[in-house]
Design a protein around this motif. Structure first.
Motif, PDB file in Angstrom:
ATOM      1  N   GLU A 119     -28.898 -27.586  38.096  1.00 49.86           N
ATOM      2  CA  GLU A 119     -29.470 -26.245  38.210  1.00 49.86           C
ATOM      3  C   GLU A 119     -29.580 -25.577  36.845  1.00 49.86           C
ATOM      4  O   GLU A 119     -28.698 -25.711  35.996  1.00 49.86           O
ATOM      5  CB  GLU A 119     -28.592 -25.373  39.109  1.00 49.86           C
ATOM      6  N   LEU A 120     -30.679 -24.848  36.654  1.00 51.57           N
ATOM      7  CA  LEU A 120     -30.833 -23.947  35.532  1.00 51.57           C
ATOM      8  C   LEU A 120     -30.939 -22.539  36.110  1.00 51.57           C
ATOM      9  O   LEU A 120     -31.853 -22.245  36.893  1.00 51.57           O
ATOM     10  CB  LEU A 120     -32.077 -24.284  34.717  1.00 51.57           C
ATOM     11  N   LEU A 121     -29.986 -21.694  35.767  1.00 50.03           N
ATOM     12  CA  LEU A 121     -29.955 -20.313  36.243  1.00 50.03           C
ATOM     13  C   LEU A 121     -30.339 -19.405  35.084  1.00 50.03           C
ATOM     14  O   LEU A 121     -29.657 -19.384  34.048  1.00 50.03           O
ATOM     15  CB  LEU A 121     -28.565 -19.953  36.764  1.00 50.03           C
ATOM     16  N   TYR A 122     -31.426 -18.675  35.230  1.00 52.42           N
ATOM     17  CA  TYR A 122     -31.949 -17.813  34.173  1.00 52.42           C
ATOM     18  C   TYR A 122     -31.524 -16.370  34.444  1.00 52.42           C
ATOM     19  O   TYR A 122     -31.894 -15.784  35.469  1.00 52.42           O
ATOM     20  CB  TYR A 122     -33.470 -17.911  34.112  1.00 52.42           C
ATOM     21  N   VAL A 123     -30.745 -15.796  33.513  1.00 56.51           N
ATOM     22  CA  VAL A 123     -30.211 -14.448  33.674  1.00 56.51           C
ATOM     23  C   VAL A 123     -30.606 -13.607  32.461  1.00 56.51           C
ATOM     24  O   VAL A 123     -30.097 -13.831  31.352  1.00 56.51           O
ATOM     25  CB  VAL A 123     -28.673 -14.471  33.814  1.00 56.51           C
ATOM     26  N   PRO A 124     -31.507 -12.643  32.622  1.00 52.49           N
ATOM     27  CA  PRO A 124     -31.877 -11.787  31.494  1.00 52.49           C
ATOM     28  C   PRO A 124     -30.672 -11.028  30.951  1.00 52.49           C
ATOM     29  O   PRO A 124     -29.763 -10.650  31.713  1.00 52.49           O
ATOM     30  CB  PRO A 124     -32.897 -10.820  32.108  1.00 52.49           C
ATOM     31  N   ALA A 125     -30.658 -10.810  29.645  1.00 57.98           N
ATOM     32  CA  ALA A 125     -29.550 -10.083  29.038  1.00 57.98           C
ATOM     33  C   ALA A 125     -29.387  -8.699  29.652  1.00 57.98           C
ATOM     34  O   ALA A 125     -28.272  -8.180  29.763  1.00 57.98           O
ATOM     35  CB  ALA A 125     -29.772  -9.971  27.531  1.00 57.98           C
ATOM     36  N   GLY A 126     -30.497  -8.105  30.101  1.00 58.03           N
ATOM     37  CA  GLY A 126     -30.421  -6.784  30.716  1.00 58.03           C
ATOM     38  C   GLY A 126     -29.669  -6.768  32.027  1.00 58.03           C
ATOM     39  O   GLY A 126     -29.187  -5.713  32.464  1.00 58.03           O
ATOM     40  N   SER A 127     -29.538  -7.932  32.681  1.00 61.30           N
ATOM     41  CA  SER A 127     -28.797  -8.005  33.942  1.00 61.30           C
ATOM     42  C   SER A 127     -27.292  -8.054  33.724  1.00 61.30           C
ATOM     43  O   SER A 127     -26.514  -7.716  34.622  1.00 61.30           O
ATOM     44  CB  SER A 127     -29.234  -9.243  34.745  1.00 61.30           C
ATOM     45  N   VAL A 128     -26.862  -8.500  32.533  1.00 57.50           N
ATOM     46  CA  VAL A 128     -25.427  -8.650  32.249  1.00 57.50           C
ATOM     47  C   VAL A 128     -25.104  -7.963  30.921  1.00 57.50           C
ATOM     48  O   VAL A 128     -24.673  -8.618  29.962  1.00 57.50           O
ATOM     49  CB  VAL A 128     -25.017 -10.137  32.226  1.00 57.50           C
ATOM     50  N   PRO A 129     -25.267  -6.637  30.842  1.00 53.17           N
ATOM     51  CA  PRO A 129     -25.063  -5.942  29.564  1.00 53.17           C
ATOM     52  C   PRO A 129     -23.633  -5.968  29.075  1.00 53.17           C
ATOM     53  O   PRO A 129     -23.372  -5.779  27.882  1.00 53.17           O
ATOM     54  CB  PRO A 129     -25.502  -4.505  29.881  1.00 53.17           C
TER      55      PRO A 129
END
Length: 255
Positions: free
Chosen positions: A146-156
């Protein structure tokens, strides 16, 4: 398995050959046994190697055969189902789901994933994205990547100091993601071909049939993360229930 010349049949030659090979697997071969090479099989059945490959690919897709690096084509053991779908919505890593964290880096996001991340959110192409890699392991065998893409804005709140690299970094990204309130998720499934990286991780040949499961995770602000999981097509079964599509991951039982 004797020599058989294919005559004119209503269905495509490779499909008729697949049926004949399937019967031979039941009668003449044991689980784990290596099949003769393509040249010998093509000569026995009087078909072109291209026709033979089509038949073998179908049997591999159905889980009857396995092609292994350095070994060849072998008869596959029976399937054993292991459910990976859940009845409710949850963030990746919230429960014991058989996935193991491998790494997390900031990487270039594929165009299709960028489009999904931008759905109903303020995500832009310039925003950094944490790419978490995980593997799905069942009975000691990797059956999905799996590749899970998490924008930096979602995990500040993610701190590079606490977990700079490796599995620890991946777990830190997941922990920060789980602090958000999950409003929902959607999932799509399609047949694809294994990329070189995934093929190596799953002990498959590049181009082998795989199932691509794409999941979007939503919060009130829009798409918070996108997962693209690559499942071995020969070890994955889809079942349909009253609540929709349930994804069932399968592995092989040792004979």
């Amino acid at each position: 398995m004797g020599t058989t010349q294919l005559e004119s049949v209503p269905e495509p030659k490779y499909w008729h050959l697949k049926t004949m090979l399937s019967e031979a697997l039941d009668q003449d071969f044991a689980v784990g046994e290596v099949l003769p090479n393509e040249r010998e099989l093509a000569a026995r059945f009087g078909v072109a190697r291209a026709t033979l490959r089509q038949a073998l690919e179908q049997l591999e897709l159905e889980g009857r055969l396995q092609r292994r690096r350095g070994v060849g084509t072998t008869v596959a053991p029976p399937r054993v189902g292991v459910a990976v779908g859940s009845t409710g919505h949850s963030w990746p890593g919230e429960s014991v789901d058989g996935w193991e964290c491998v790494d997390a880096v900031e990487a270039v996001v594929p165009a299709a994933v960028r489009t999904l991340l931008a759905t109903g959110s303020g995500f832009t192409a310039e925003q950094p994205v944490h790419t978490v890699r995980r593997t799905r392991v069942t009975q000691g065998q990797a059956v999905a990547a799996e590749l899970l893409y998490v924008p930096a804005g979602s995990v500040p709140g993610l701190s590079a100091i606490d977990a700079p690299t490796g599995p620890a970094r991946a777990r830190a990204v997941l922990r920060e993601l789980q602090r958000l309130t999950l409003d929902g998720q959607d999932r799509s499934v399609e047949l694809g071909s294994a990329r070189a990286d995934d093929a190596k991780e799953l002990d498959r040949l590049p181009g082998a049939p795989v199932l691509l499961v794409t999941t979007r995770y939503f919060t009130a602000e829009g798409t918070a993360a996108v997962s693209v999981a690559t499942y071995r097509a020969d070890t994955c079964r889809l079942t349909f229930g009253d609540s929709g599509v349930e994804i069932t991951d399968t592995t092989r039982a040792a004979s």
